[in-house]
Scaffold this motif. Structure first.
Motif, PDB file in Angstrom:
ATOM      1  N   PHE A 105      -7.874   2.967   7.945  1.00  0.00           N
ATOM      2  CA  PHE A 105      -7.686   4.307   7.410  1.00  0.00           C
ATOM      3  C   PHE A 105      -8.470   5.270   8.278  1.00  0.00           C
ATOM      4  N   GLU A 106      -7.821   6.354   8.682  1.00  0.00           N
ATOM      5  CA  GLU A 106      -8.473   7.351   9.525  1.00  0.00           C
ATOM      6  C   GLU A 106      -8.238   8.724   8.928  1.00  0.00           C
ATOM      7  N   LEU A 107      -9.294   9.518   8.877  1.00  0.00           N
ATOM      8  CA  LEU A 107      -9.202  10.852   8.302  1.00  0.00           C
ATOM      9  C   LEU A 107      -9.950  11.818   9.199  1.00  0.00           C
ATOM     10  N   ASP A 108      -9.325  12.946   9.466  1.00  0.00           N
ATOM     11  CA  ASP A 108      -9.952  13.997  10.259  1.00  0.00           C
ATOM     12  C   ASP A 108     -10.468  15.055   9.290  1.00  0.00           C
ATOM     13  N   TYR A 109     -11.795  15.205   9.219  1.00  0.00           N
ATOM     14  CA  TYR A 109     -12.400  16.160   8.297  1.00  0.00           C
ATOM     15  C   TYR A 109     -13.322  17.079   9.079  1.00  0.00           C
ATOM     16  N   GLU A 110     -12.957  18.343   9.153  1.00  0.00           N
ATOM     17  CA  GLU A 110     -13.723  19.378   9.841  1.00  0.00           C
ATOM     18  C   GLU A 110     -14.053  18.983  11.277  1.00  0.00           C
ATOM     19  N   GLY A 111     -13.060  18.447  11.967  1.00  0.00           N
ATOM     20  CA  GLY A 111     -13.211  18.134  13.384  1.00  0.00           C
ATOM     21  C   GLY A 111     -13.802  16.772  13.695  1.00  0.00           C
ATOM     22  N   ALA A 112     -14.242  16.031  12.692  1.00  0.00           N
ATOM     23  CA  ALA A 112     -14.799  14.695  12.924  1.00  0.00           C
ATOM     24  C   ALA A 112     -13.838  13.649  12.368  1.00  0.00           C
ATOM     25  N   LYS A 113     -13.695  12.554  13.085  1.00  0.00           N
ATOM     26  CA  LYS A 113     -12.815  11.475  12.637  1.00  0.00           C
ATOM     27  C   LYS A 113     -13.638  10.425  11.912  1.00  0.00           C
ATOM     28  N   PHE A 114     -13.196  10.107  10.702  1.00  0.00           N
ATOM     29  CA  PHE A 114     -13.828   9.085   9.879  1.00  0.00           C
ATOM     30  C   PHE A 114     -12.829   7.941   9.745  1.00  0.00           C
ATOM     31  N   SER A 115     -13.259   6.727  10.004  1.00  0.00           N
ATOM     32  CA  SER A 115     -12.332   5.600   9.909  1.00  0.00           C
ATOM     33  C   SER A 115     -13.053   4.373   9.376  1.00  0.00           C
ATOM     34  N   ASP A 116     -12.269   3.538   8.699  1.00  0.00           N
ATOM     35  CA  ASP A 116     -12.792   2.298   8.134  1.00  0.00           C
ATOM     36  C   ASP A 116     -11.635   1.358   7.842  1.00  0.00           C
ATOM     37  N   THR A 117     -11.970   0.127   7.518  1.00  0.00           N
ATOM     38  CA  THR A 117     -10.965  -0.885   7.215  1.00  0.00           C
ATOM     39  C   THR A 117     -10.893  -1.097   5.708  1.00  0.00           C
ATOM     40  N   PHE A 118      -9.677  -1.085   5.179  1.00  0.00           N
ATOM     41  CA  PHE A 118      -9.440  -1.250   3.755  1.00  0.00           C
ATOM     42  C   PHE A 118      -8.441  -2.374   3.530  1.00  0.00           C
ATOM     43  N   ASN A 119      -8.426  -2.885   2.309  1.00  0.00           N
ATOM     44  CA  ASN A 119      -7.475  -3.907   1.892  1.00  0.00           C
ATOM     45  C   ASN A 119      -6.655  -3.348   0.733  1.00  0.00           C
ATOM     46  N   VAL A 120      -5.341  -3.566   0.761  1.00  0.00           N
ATOM     47  CA  VAL A 120      -4.470  -3.081  -0.307  1.00  0.00           C
ATOM     48  C   VAL A 120      -4.648  -3.989  -1.518  1.00  0.00           C
ATOM     49  N   GLU A 121      -5.253  -3.474  -2.589  1.00  0.00           N
ATOM     50  CA  GLU A 121      -5.542  -4.260  -3.788  1.00  0.00           C
ATOM     51  C   GLU A 121      -4.516  -4.033  -4.891  1.00  0.00           C
ATOM     52  N   LEU A 122      -4.096  -2.782  -5.086  1.00  0.00           N
ATOM     53  CA  LEU A 122      -3.183  -2.440  -6.175  1.00  0.00           C
ATOM     54  C   LEU A 122      -1.997  -1.661  -5.637  1.00  0.00           C
ATOM     55  N   VAL A 123      -0.850  -1.872  -6.259  1.00  0.00           N
ATOM     56  CA  VAL A 123       0.360  -1.158  -5.867  1.00  0.00           C
ATOM     57  C   VAL A 123       0.813  -0.306  -7.056  1.00  0.00           C
ATOM     58  N   TYR A 124       0.944   1.001  -6.817  1.00  0.00           N
ATOM     59  CA  TYR A 124       1.424   1.932  -7.821  1.00  0.00           C
ATOM     60  C   TYR A 124       2.780   2.460  -7.383  1.00  0.00           C
ATOM     61  N   GLU A 125       3.389   3.269  -8.221  1.00  0.00           N
ATOM     62  CA  GLU A 125       4.634   3.935  -7.855  1.00  0.00           C
ATOM     63  C   GLU A 125       4.318   4.947  -6.757  1.00  0.00           C
ATOM     64  N   ASN A 126       4.761   4.708  -5.542  1.00  0.00           N
ATOM     65  CA  ASN A 126       4.522   5.552  -4.365  1.00  0.00           C
ATOM     66  C   ASN A 126       3.047   5.648  -3.976  1.00  0.00           C
ATOM     67  N   GLY A 127       2.234   4.738  -4.416  1.00  0.00           N
ATOM     68  CA  GLY A 127       0.832   4.799  -4.058  1.00  0.00           C
ATOM     69  C   GLY A 127       0.199   3.423  -4.019  1.00  0.00           C
ATOM     70  N   TYR A 128      -1.000   3.381  -3.474  1.00  0.00           N
ATOM     71  CA  TYR A 128      -1.698   2.108  -3.295  1.00  0.00           C
ATOM     72  C   TYR A 128      -3.193   2.297  -3.515  1.00  0.00           C
ATOM     73  N   GLY A 129      -3.805   1.325  -4.163  1.00  0.00           N
ATOM     74  CA  GLY A 129      -5.248   1.313  -4.324  1.00  0.00           C
ATOM     75  C   GLY A 129      -5.855   0.485  -3.210  1.00  0.00           C
ATOM     76  N   LEU A 130      -6.669   1.112  -2.390  1.00  0.00           N
ATOM     77  CA  LEU A 130      -7.280   0.444  -1.244  1.00  0.00           C
ATOM     78  C   LEU A 130      -8.758   0.223  -1.507  1.00  0.00           C
ATOM     79  N   LYS A 131      -9.207  -0.993  -1.292  1.00  0.00           N
ATOM     80  CA  LYS A 131     -10.616  -1.331  -1.491  1.00  0.00           C
ATOM     81  C   LYS A 131     -11.286  -1.474  -0.132  1.00  0.00           C
ATOM     82  N   LEU A 132     -12.450  -0.882  -0.003  1.00  0.00           N
ATOM     83  CA  LEU A 132     -13.207  -0.928   1.244  1.00  0.00           C
ATOM     84  C   LEU A 132     -13.640  -2.364   1.509  1.00  0.00           C
ATOM     85  N   ILE A 133     -13.297  -2.886   2.676  1.00  0.00           N
ATOM     86  CA  ILE A 133     -13.669  -4.266   3.013  1.00  0.00           C
ATOM     87  C   ILE A 133     -15.125  -4.308   3.435  1.00  0.00           C
TER      88      ILE A 133
END
Length: 169
Positions: free
Chosen positions: A116-144
């Motif tokens: 997962f990568e997110l650009d917030y105010e010019g800085a890139k934040f990234s980490d690895t997640f695991n898909v734990e839950l599946v919702y309608e059009n969405g997913y619950g990701l747990k930080l590994i």
């Protein structure tokens, strides 16, 4: 699963304790009393653990099939990189220090590890997640595990968001 699950579990545990304690009163066996008290203590701790687990953000997607609402929640947009290498834009609907809930129309399989990568105010934040839950059009990701290789990670971003009052966990 939610608040009702904890209540049902507590009622179930109290019912078992009542039946075992009634058996103790009939038999007056101290072993039965000891085991019933141990059971009550262990069950109480398990209920507290369940309540803490269900309080995490990945169990509260904050959207449903008809309504996608960001009011009062973590309003962030980022990208995920699947193991196949494809990049998918996502919106974050809920987050805490242990995980996030993303909203996307793309299909992702449960149990898949993704970056997962997110650009917030010019800085890139990234980490690895695991898909734990599946919702309608969405997913619950747990930080590994939070990466510490000199780049900004999810915990750093979450602490920034928390200090700014954007998230309230």
């Amino acid at each position: 699963m939610g608040e009702l699950t904890v209540v049902v579990m507590a009622v179930f545990v109290l019912n078992i304790f009542y039946k075992v304690f009634s058996l103790f009163l009939v038999e007056y066996d101290k072993i039965i009393l000891l085991f019933s008290v141990v059971f009550l203590l262990v069950a109480y701790n398990m209920i507290l653990l369940l309540k803490e687990e269900l309080g995490q953000a990945i169990f509260k997607p904050n959207f449903n099939k008809e309504n996608f609402n960001f009011d009062k929640f973590c309003i962030l947009e980022g990208s995920i990189f699947l193991s196949s290498g494809s990049k998918i834009p996502v919106k974050v609907s809920n987050c805490d220090d242990k995980g996030i809930v993303i909203f996307t129309d793309e299909k992702i399989s449960k149990g898949e590890k993704l970056d997962f990568e997110l650009d917030y105010e010019g800085a890139k934040f990234s980490d690895t997640f695991n898909v734990e839950l599946v919702y309608e059009n969405g997913y619950g990701l747990k930080l590994i595990n939070s990466s510490t290789s000199g780049k900004y990670n999810w915990n750093t971003l979450f602490n920034i968001l928390k200090r700014r009052g954007i998230v309230s966990y």
